[in-house]
Design a protein around this motif. Structure first.
Motif, PDB file in Angstrom:
ATOM      1  N   VAL A 114      32.639  34.785  59.086  1.00  0.00           N
ATOM      2  CA  VAL A 114      34.026  34.620  59.511  1.00  0.00           C
ATOM      3  C   VAL A 114      34.087  33.518  60.562  1.00  0.00           C
ATOM      4  O   VAL A 114      33.324  33.515  61.525  1.00  0.00           O
ATOM      5  CB  VAL A 114      34.591  35.934  60.087  1.00  0.00           C
ATOM      6  N   ALA A 115      34.981  32.585  60.384  1.00  0.00           N
ATOM      7  CA  ALA A 115      35.127  31.498  61.345  1.00  0.00           C
ATOM      8  C   ALA A 115      36.605  31.171  61.503  1.00  0.00           C
ATOM      9  O   ALA A 115      37.358  31.158  60.536  1.00  0.00           O
ATOM     10  CB  ALA A 115      34.371  30.260  60.883  1.00  0.00           C
ATOM     11  N   GLY A 116      37.010  30.936  62.732  1.00  0.00           N
ATOM     12  CA  GLY A 116      38.400  30.571  62.965  1.00  0.00           C
ATOM     13  C   GLY A 116      39.321  31.771  62.933  1.00  0.00           C
ATOM     14  O   GLY A 116      38.946  32.889  63.291  1.00  0.00           O
ATOM     15  N   ASP A 117      40.527  31.548  62.452  1.00  0.00           N
ATOM     16  CA  ASP A 117      41.552  32.578  62.520  1.00  0.00           C
ATOM     17  C   ASP A 117      41.768  33.298  61.196  1.00  0.00           C
ATOM     18  O   ASP A 117      42.719  34.062  61.050  1.00  0.00           O
ATOM     19  CB  ASP A 117      42.877  31.961  62.967  1.00  0.00           C
ATOM     20  N   GLU A 118      40.894  33.088  60.217  1.00  0.00           N
ATOM     21  CA  GLU A 118      41.082  33.715  58.908  1.00  0.00           C
ATOM     22  C   GLU A 118      39.745  34.114  58.302  1.00  0.00           C
ATOM     23  O   GLU A 118      38.728  33.445  58.501  1.00  0.00           O
ATOM     24  CB  GLU A 118      41.823  32.759  57.961  1.00  0.00           C
ATOM     25  N   MET A 119      39.762  35.239  57.556  1.00  0.00           N
ATOM     26  CA  MET A 119      38.594  35.678  56.799  1.00  0.00           C
ATOM     27  C   MET A 119      38.828  35.362  55.326  1.00  0.00           C
ATOM     28  O   MET A 119      39.936  35.530  54.824  1.00  0.00           O
ATOM     29  CB  MET A 119      38.385  37.183  56.965  1.00  0.00           C
ATOM     30  N   PHE A 120      37.764  34.932  54.631  1.00  0.00           N
ATOM     31  CA  PHE A 120      37.863  34.585  53.226  1.00  0.00           C
ATOM     32  C   PHE A 120      36.928  35.475  52.417  1.00  0.00           C
ATOM     33  O   PHE A 120      35.859  35.863  52.882  1.00  0.00           O
ATOM     34  CB  PHE A 120      37.507  33.118  53.007  1.00  0.00           C
ATOM     35  N   TYR A 121      37.323  35.805  51.201  1.00  0.00           N
ATOM     36  CA  TYR A 121      36.468  36.660  50.380  1.00  0.00           C
ATOM     37  C   TYR A 121      35.375  35.851  49.686  1.00  0.00           C
ATOM     38  O   TYR A 121      35.565  34.690  49.329  1.00  0.00           O
ATOM     39  CB  TYR A 121      37.286  37.475  49.380  1.00  0.00           C
ATOM     40  N   SER A 122      34.209  36.505  49.510  1.00  0.00           N
ATOM     41  CA  SER A 122      33.108  35.875  48.788  1.00  0.00           C
ATOM     42  C   SER A 122      33.080  36.318  47.332  1.00  0.00           C
ATOM     43  O   SER A 122      32.474  35.664  46.485  1.00  0.00           O
ATOM     44  CB  SER A 122      31.771  36.228  49.449  1.00  0.00           C
ATOM     45  N   LYS A 123      33.718  37.447  47.047  1.00  0.00           N
ATOM     46  CA  LYS A 123      33.761  37.950  45.674  1.00  0.00           C
ATOM     47  C   LYS A 123      35.054  38.741  45.490  1.00  0.00           C
ATOM     48  O   LYS A 123      35.502  39.455  46.382  1.00  0.00           O
ATOM     49  CB  LYS A 123      32.552  38.854  45.402  1.00  0.00           C
ATOM     50  N   LYS A 124      35.646  38.586  44.320  1.00  0.00           N
ATOM     51  CA  LYS A 124      36.874  39.303  43.981  1.00  0.00           C
ATOM     52  C   LYS A 124      36.758  39.842  42.565  1.00  0.00           C
ATOM     53  O   LYS A 124      36.260  39.158  41.666  1.00  0.00           O
ATOM     54  CB  LYS A 124      38.076  38.363  44.091  1.00  0.00           C
ATOM     55  N   ARG A 125      37.195  41.082  42.378  1.00  0.00           N
ATOM     56  CA  ARG A 125      37.197  41.672  41.044  1.00  0.00           C
ATOM     57  C   ARG A 125      38.588  42.244  40.771  1.00  0.00           C
ATOM     58  O   ARG A 125      39.118  43.006  41.576  1.00  0.00           O
ATOM     59  CB  ARG A 125      36.141  42.776  40.934  1.00  0.00           C
ATOM     60  N   THR A 126      39.169  41.876  39.649  1.00  0.00           N
ATOM     61  CA  THR A 126      40.499  42.371  39.280  1.00  0.00           C
ATOM     62  C   THR A 126      40.358  43.549  38.326  1.00  0.00           C
ATOM     63  O   THR A 126      39.592  43.484  37.353  1.00  0.00           O
ATOM     64  CB  THR A 126      41.329  41.250  38.614  1.00  0.00           C
ATOM     65  N   TRP A 127      41.074  44.632  38.624  1.00  0.00           N
ATOM     66  CA  TRP A 127      41.088  45.834  37.775  1.00  0.00           C
ATOM     67  C   TRP A 127      42.549  46.210  37.546  1.00  0.00           C
ATOM     68  O   TRP A 127      43.149  46.923  38.330  1.00  0.00           O
ATOM     69  CB  TRP A 127      40.306  46.969  38.439  1.00  0.00           C
ATOM     70  N   GLU A 128      43.105  45.690  36.473  1.00  0.00           N
ATOM     71  CA  GLU A 128      44.515  45.911  36.178  1.00  0.00           C
ATOM     72  C   GLU A 128      44.701  47.042  35.173  1.00  0.00           C
ATOM     73  O   GLU A 128      43.797  47.346  34.382  1.00  0.00           O
ATOM     74  CB  GLU A 128      45.139  44.633  35.622  1.00  0.00           C
ATOM     75  N   SER A 129      45.871  47.647  35.194  1.00  0.00           N
ATOM     76  CA  SER A 129      46.223  48.663  34.202  1.00  0.00           C
ATOM     77  C   SER A 129      46.456  47.976  32.859  1.00  0.00           C
ATOM     78  O   SER A 129      46.965  46.847  32.802  1.00  0.00           O
ATOM     79  CB  SER A 129      47.489  49.404  34.624  1.00  0.00           C
ATOM     80  N   ASN A 130      46.091  48.672  31.767  1.00  0.00           N
ATOM     81  CA  ASN A 130      46.324  48.064  30.455  1.00  0.00           C
ATOM     82  C   ASN A 130      47.795  48.195  30.058  1.00  0.00           C
ATOM     83  O   ASN A 130      48.565  48.945  30.660  1.00  0.00           O
ATOM     84  CB  ASN A 130      45.395  48.665  29.386  1.00  0.00           C
ATOM     85  N   LYS A 131      48.183  47.452  29.045  1.00  0.00           N
ATOM     86  CA  LYS A 131      49.588  47.378  28.655  1.00  0.00           C
ATOM     87  C   LYS A 131      50.144  48.731  28.218  1.00  0.00           C
ATOM     88  O   LYS A 131      51.321  49.032  28.470  1.00  0.00           O
ATOM     89  CB  LYS A 131      49.757  46.346  27.533  1.00  0.00           C
ATOM     90  N   ASN A 132      49.320  49.553  27.586  1.00  0.00           N
ATOM     91  CA  ASN A 132      49.806  50.852  27.113  1.00  0.00           C
ATOM     92  C   ASN A 132      50.107  51.780  28.284  1.00  0.00           C
ATOM     93  O   ASN A 132      51.129  52.484  28.290  1.00  0.00           O
ATOM     94  CB  ASN A 132      48.775  51.497  26.177  1.00  0.00           C
ATOM     95  N   ASP A 133      49.209  51.800  29.297  1.00  0.00           N
ATOM     96  CA  ASP A 133      49.458  52.629  30.479  1.00  0.00           C
ATOM     97  C   ASP A 133      50.724  52.163  31.204  1.00  0.00           C
ATOM     98  O   ASP A 133      51.505  52.982  31.692  1.00  0.00           O
ATOM     99  CB  ASP A 133      48.260  52.582  31.425  1.00  0.00           C
TER     100      ASP A 133
END
Length: 421
Positions: A88-107
């Motif tokens: 972390v440096a400065g006034d903001e934290m940044f992510y090193s990894k992101k994973r998206t888990w969305e609901s499917n269209k039927n749900d």
């Protein structure tokens, strides 16, 4: 030990507490107080970006935060983030990894058919725990909750998702509690779409699945779950609910602590089968003493168990209800004193019209109801407890005495100012 770093916690708590809504079941409250912007600016914030040049337009909707060593995991709406605190440096934290888990269209389609808004029919991550070197995550999944295991480094899903029923709420606005102890998942949430059936539930381990009695107002009456801790042979759940023991015309909300034995195996085939035999609850007393006690009845949050001056204590933040004198307080509770209350008298109501009174000692069956089975004793398993004892604990979950605050008074008090205004 998984704890949130203070600078991170400050900003994320603000994001979390600013959510609000209203239905029948108790929901996440508004903020008790607002941190001044000049204080917030002292710490780095998380805006959901991998670097400064990347623009994010959609709000984060942060639900859960978990710190493991120097890594921060953030569960939001549809997204799970990994943040390295050492870079972390400065006034903001940044992510090193992101994973998206969305609901499917039927749900999502079924969720919309049931009358829910499009913004509600998303996957809000309401459970985020460390498990077996990785992560255990549960999301609302468009009002059809699911749980899954993820790796801690790459945030990849391990295996297939499993049902989140009784482990995660359906509605993202509803409060819930979850923790792992001795390989089992202990949760406090609701089990249904309509949020009618509140439950304390154990699952996913070697022990059999257990739950609280269904639709019994002596066990729960519109609870709002706050936190849970493991201490000794028990799991303690902190919550607030509408009190049954006061014969008032209006509904009175009080704060409670309930406990269950970690190794409870449930009752006999006749009484409390697949249900807790050790569930007991008591009122938490956070009040200013005097001729007439001034009570802070609404519990909002608790600390972990803290070792202080040779005692294990837990701190709680309380407030008064909206229709009373405005006020808030911090009370401390000694875990030994708290546990001792569960060895005291039970409370009962002999008929729907009568007042609640203590149960005479001579009428309490043996072995003592609500206790843990002891290996090597006559009753070395909860399913061997006599039916008389099981019937008693089923109908008498409430203790007569309240848990006293340390020093018989709050550590911090603020009155005549409504902190959420």
């Amino acid at each position: 030990m998984a704890t949130a770093a203070p600078p991170v916690r400050l900003y994320l708590a603000l994001c979390w507490l600013l959510r609000s809504a209203s239905t029948v079941f108790p929901e996440e409250p508004g903020p008790l107080n607002f941190v001044p912007s000049e204080v917030v600016r002292r710490y780095p914030v998380f805006l959901g970006r991998p670097h400064r040049t990347w623009l994010r337009q959609e709000p984060l909707h942060i639900q859960r935060v978990l710190q493991i060593n120097r890594t921060l995991y953030i569960g939001a709406r549809d997204d799970l983030f990994r943040v390295e605190l050492d870079i972390v440096a400065g006034d903001e934290m940044f992510y090193s990894k992101k994973r998206t888990w969305e609901s499917n269209k039927n749900d999502i389609r079924i969720c919309r058919m049931k009358g829910k808004h499009e913004d509600e029919c998303r996957n809000f991550m309401k459970v985020l725990l460390s498990r077996r070197g990785g992560l255990f995550v549960c999301g609302t999944n468009a009002f059809n909750p699911l749980c899954a295991n993820y790796t801690g480094d790459t945030l990849e899903m391990v295996g297939d998702p499993v049902s989140g029923m009784a482990r995660c709420p359906y509605d993202p606005k509803h409060a819930n509690v979850a923790l792992f102890a001795e390989g089992n998942l202990f949760t406090a949430t609701v089990t249904d779409f309509l949020a009618i059936d509140a439950v304390i539930y154990r699952s996913l381990g070697d022990s059999p699945a257990l739950r609280t009695v269904k639709h019994d107002s002596k066990w729960f009456r519109e609870p709002y779950f706050v936190s849970a801790v493991e201490w000794g042979p028990h799991i303690y759940f902190f919550f607030r609910e509408i009190a049954m023991e006061f014969n008032y015309l209006e509904k009175v909300v009080v704060s409670r602590v309930a406990r269950v034995c970690k190794r409870d195996l449930g009752g006999s085939q006749r009484v409390l089968e697949k249900q807790w035999t050790s569930f007991l609850k008591a009122r938490l007393n956070c009040s200013v003493p005097g001729d007439s006690h001034f009570y802070f009845n609404l519990l909002h949050s608790t600390s972990p168990v803290i070792r202080m001056h040779g005692r294990d204590i837990i701190l709680g933040v309380f407030s008064t209800p909206p229709n009373s004198i405005p006020g808030s307080a911090v009370c401390a509770f000694d875990m030994e004193q708290l546990a001792q209350v569960f060895e005291g008298r039970f409370k009962e109501q002999k008929s729907p019209e009568s007042i609640w009174t203590p149960v005479p000692d001579e009428l309490i069956p043996k072995p003592r109801p609500g206790g843990c089975a002891v290996q090597g004793s006559r009753f070395n398993s909860s399913n061997s407890f006599p039916d008389e004892m099981l019937n008693f604990v089923k109908t008498h979950p409430l203790m007569n005495e309240a848990v006293p605050s340390l020093g018989q008074r709050p550590w911090i008090v603020r009155t005549m100012v409504r902190l959420d205004e």
